[in-house]
Design an enzyme around this catalytic site. Structure first.
Site, short mmCIF file in Angstrom:
data_model
loop_
_atom_site.label_atom_id
_atom_site.label_comp_id
_atom_site.label_asym_id
_atom_site.label_seq_id
_atom_site.Cartn_x
_atom_site.Cartn_y
_atom_site.Cartn_z
N GLU A 291 54.31 5.96 -45.67
CA GLU A 291 54.85 4.64 -45.99
C GLU A 291 56.20 4.74 -46.70
O GLU A 291 57.01 3.82 -46.63
CB GLU A 291 53.87 3.85 -46.88
CG GLU A 291 52.89 3.04 -46.06
CD GLU A 291 52.12 2.01 -46.89
OE1 GLU A 291 51.35 1.26 -46.28
OE2 GLU A 291 52.25 1.94 -48.13
N HIS A 312 39.39 24.73 -34.87
CA HIS A 312 38.64 24.69 -33.61
C HIS A 312 38.94 23.41 -32.83
O HIS A 312 38.18 23.03 -31.95
CB HIS A 312 37.14 24.82 -33.91
CG HIS A 312 36.81 26.11 -34.60
ND1 HIS A 312 36.26 27.19 -33.96
CD2 HIS A 312 37.04 26.51 -35.88
CE1 HIS A 312 36.13 28.18 -34.82
NE2 HIS A 312 36.60 27.79 -36.00
N LYS A 426 50.66 -7.95 -39.59
CA LYS A 426 49.97 -8.99 -40.37
C LYS A 426 50.36 -10.37 -39.88
O LYS A 426 49.51 -11.25 -39.74
CB LYS A 426 50.35 -8.88 -41.86
CG LYS A 426 49.70 -7.72 -42.56
CD LYS A 426 49.94 -7.86 -44.05
CE LYS A 426 49.67 -6.57 -44.78
NZ LYS A 426 50.21 -6.57 -46.13
O1 PA5 Z 1 51.64 1.30 -51.03
C1 PA5 Z 1 51.51 0.10 -50.86
O2 PA5 Z 1 52.21 -0.73 -51.47
C2 PA5 Z 1 50.45 -0.45 -49.94
O3 PA5 Z 1 49.78 0.56 -49.26
C3 PA5 Z 1 49.43 -1.27 -50.72
O4 PA5 Z 1 48.85 -0.47 -51.71
C4 PA5 Z 1 48.34 -1.85 -49.82
O5 PA5 Z 1 48.89 -2.56 -48.77
C5 PA5 Z 1 47.42 -2.76 -50.63
O6 PA5 Z 1 48.16 -3.76 -51.24
P1 PA5 Z 1 47.58 -4.65 -52.40
O7 PA5 Z 1 47.34 -3.79 -53.58
O8 PA5 Z 1 48.63 -5.67 -52.66
O9 PA5 Z 1 46.30 -5.27 -51.90
#
Ligand code: PA5
Length: 452
Positions: A291, A312, A426
């Site tokens: 990310e 494997h 989303k």
């Molecule tokens: O790293 C990030 O910001 C995301 O992976 C969030 O942690 C994830 O989408 C969950 O978001 P939230 O804590 O707002 O529910």
């Protein structure tokens, strides 16, 4: 002098890169590190994690430990509801430290931790609620935005279940919400219901939040020593902040070597580990790097391999497939337990040559042999090793990866703290589900779906 447990060995990359190529990164990396410290680079509003371990007080940790004990005192099970950065760090630490077979309920008779909010499986949620029918349990719901569908949906189901089980008033005492201090639906709900709440600092994003209450609360509830986790992270913070030489600073060096390999066409990094309880640490690592770096049509693709199991399966590709890979081995020197291979009079399996040896020794030879084969097969190997697995060492590792990732992202010239791409699916999903505010996208989406 500050000593750390982590050792970074880049010897397995020397067939592919030169010392000179690494040295050329010295100034750039020092610059980015300074930018992180001074909060000046892209996304710098989200660099609070960099000084967090040093800023975390014992009083605050004591409060978390006390609240975790109180909320879970009559619980056999703790349900942690969250996804992404609000889930993976917790699970990474708990599973790295837990008994593989949960021979006792949780650690030191602490509640067993199970997870929700990280998928949309109807069967998973149905079966979880059914299983909880005859369990005493508590819930920690974690969401920074407070609006994440998976987490909100599972919490709605869990809230309904726990209130039916214990009554609204008693249920309240079994719920903790960890969310933004001021805004978001979860914040509002928690305030209205009067849940115990913890704030996620505004200057720390999800995947950098494991050392905030996001990770610390459930880890403490599971019976692990969060003071040691913070002590380890603080130790690593101090070491990295006080070691300016590129070759002596493992975060600088890891960031430099990854980028050099990437620039030479090695666009996939495999985090390989030889202990199955590191599965979720690798999942956390994948989210952190994926990310943070995968944007603007750039970034190393982080994948993981659970060796020797995956030797494997994926092993064949790694050895002889397309040469686009490099490997980072996360190696743990010592196991918690000792298990020697017994001698066998018949020796039908031909294993008597291993009699008297520890399983861990055989695993370490598998690692050596694999590393050698992979390097010879054209896969550069970076090795990160620590002496064992405990809270302090995990704290060091978590902080090390966070700092390496932030620097590496800046070298790649992306903002390592945003995730704009996550929004795209989303928007489509909300339109398909008829969420208010998304109606005008549905026609366009239906047309696109018809073409597929
Ligand atoms: O790293 C990030 O910001 C995301 O992976 C969030 O942690 C994830 O989408 C969950 O978001 P939230 O804590 O707002 O529910």
């Amino acid at each position: 002098m500050i000593m750390i447990n982590l050792n970074l060995n880049i010897g397995g990359t020397f067939d592919f890169i030169t010392q000179n190529e690494i040295e050329l990164f010295e100034n750039e990396i020092s610059f980015h590190f300074k930018q992180i410290k001074d909060r000046k680079d892209k996304g710098s509003k989200l660099t609070g994690w960099a000084t967090l371990p040093g800023d975390t007080s014992h009083d605050f940790l004591d409060k978390i430990i006390k609240d975790a004990e109180r909320i879970t005192q009559n619980s056999e099970v703790l349900v942690v509801s969250g996804i992404g950065g609000s889930y993976l760090g917790t699970r990474a630490v708990i599973e790295a430290l837990d008994d593989h077979f949960h021979l006792k309920p949780g650690n030191n008779n602490k509640p067993e931790v199970v997870y929700a909010g990280h998928n949309l499986s109807e069967d998973y949620l149905f079966e979880l609620l059914k299983w909880l029918n005859d369990k005493e349990y508590s819930i920690v719901v974690i969401s920074k935005s407070g609006t994440t569908t998976e987490t909100a949906l599972s919490f709605r189901l869990l809230k309904n279940h726990i209130e039916n089980k214990y009554g609204k008033r008693k249920a309240k005492g079994r719920i903790v919400a960890i969310t933004d201090a001021r805004k978001g639906s979860l914040h509002k709900l928690a305030e209205k219901e009067g849940y115990t709440t913890y704030a996620i600092p505004a200057d720390i994003g999800g995947r950098y939040s494991v050392l905030t209450p996001v990770g610390l609360f459930p880890i403490a509830a599971a019976g692990y020593d969060i003071k040691q986790i913070i002590a380890g992270a603080r130790n690593m913070q101090n070491f990295l902040f006080n070691t300016s030489a590129l070759f002596e600073n493992p975060a600088f060096l890891y960031a430099a070597v990854r980028n050099i390999l990437y620039n030479k066409g090695k666009g996939v990094e495999i985090l390989a580990y030889y202990l199955p309880n590191l599965f979720f640490l690798a999942e956390w690592w994948k989210q952190l790097f994926g990310e943070s770096e995968g944007k603007e049509n750039k970034g190393i693709l982080p994948v993981s391999a659970n060796f020797t199991t995956d030797l494997h399966s994926l092993g064949q590709y790694i050895q002889q497939g397309k040469r686009i890979l490099f490997e980072t081995v996360l190696s743990i020197d010592k196991n918690k337990n000792q298990l020697k291979i017994p001698d066998d009079a018949d020796n039908y399996d031909g294993l008597n040559y291993l009699a008297g040896k520890n399983v861990g020794f055989i695993n370490s030879m598998a690692e050596k042999a694999t590393t050698l084969a992979h390097i010879e097969g054209g896969v550069p190997v970076i090795r990160i090793s620590v002496p064992g697995l405990n809270e302090k060492i995990l704290g060091e590792l978590l902080y090390f990866f966070q700092m390496s990732c932030a620097i590496s992202g800046y070298v790649l010239d992306v903002n390592p703290f945003d995730q704009p791409g996550v929004e795209d699916y989303k928007k489509n999903m909300f339109a398909l589900l008829g969420k208010p505010g998304y109606q005008n996208r549905i026609k366009e989406i239906n047309n696109k779906l018809k073409r597929q």
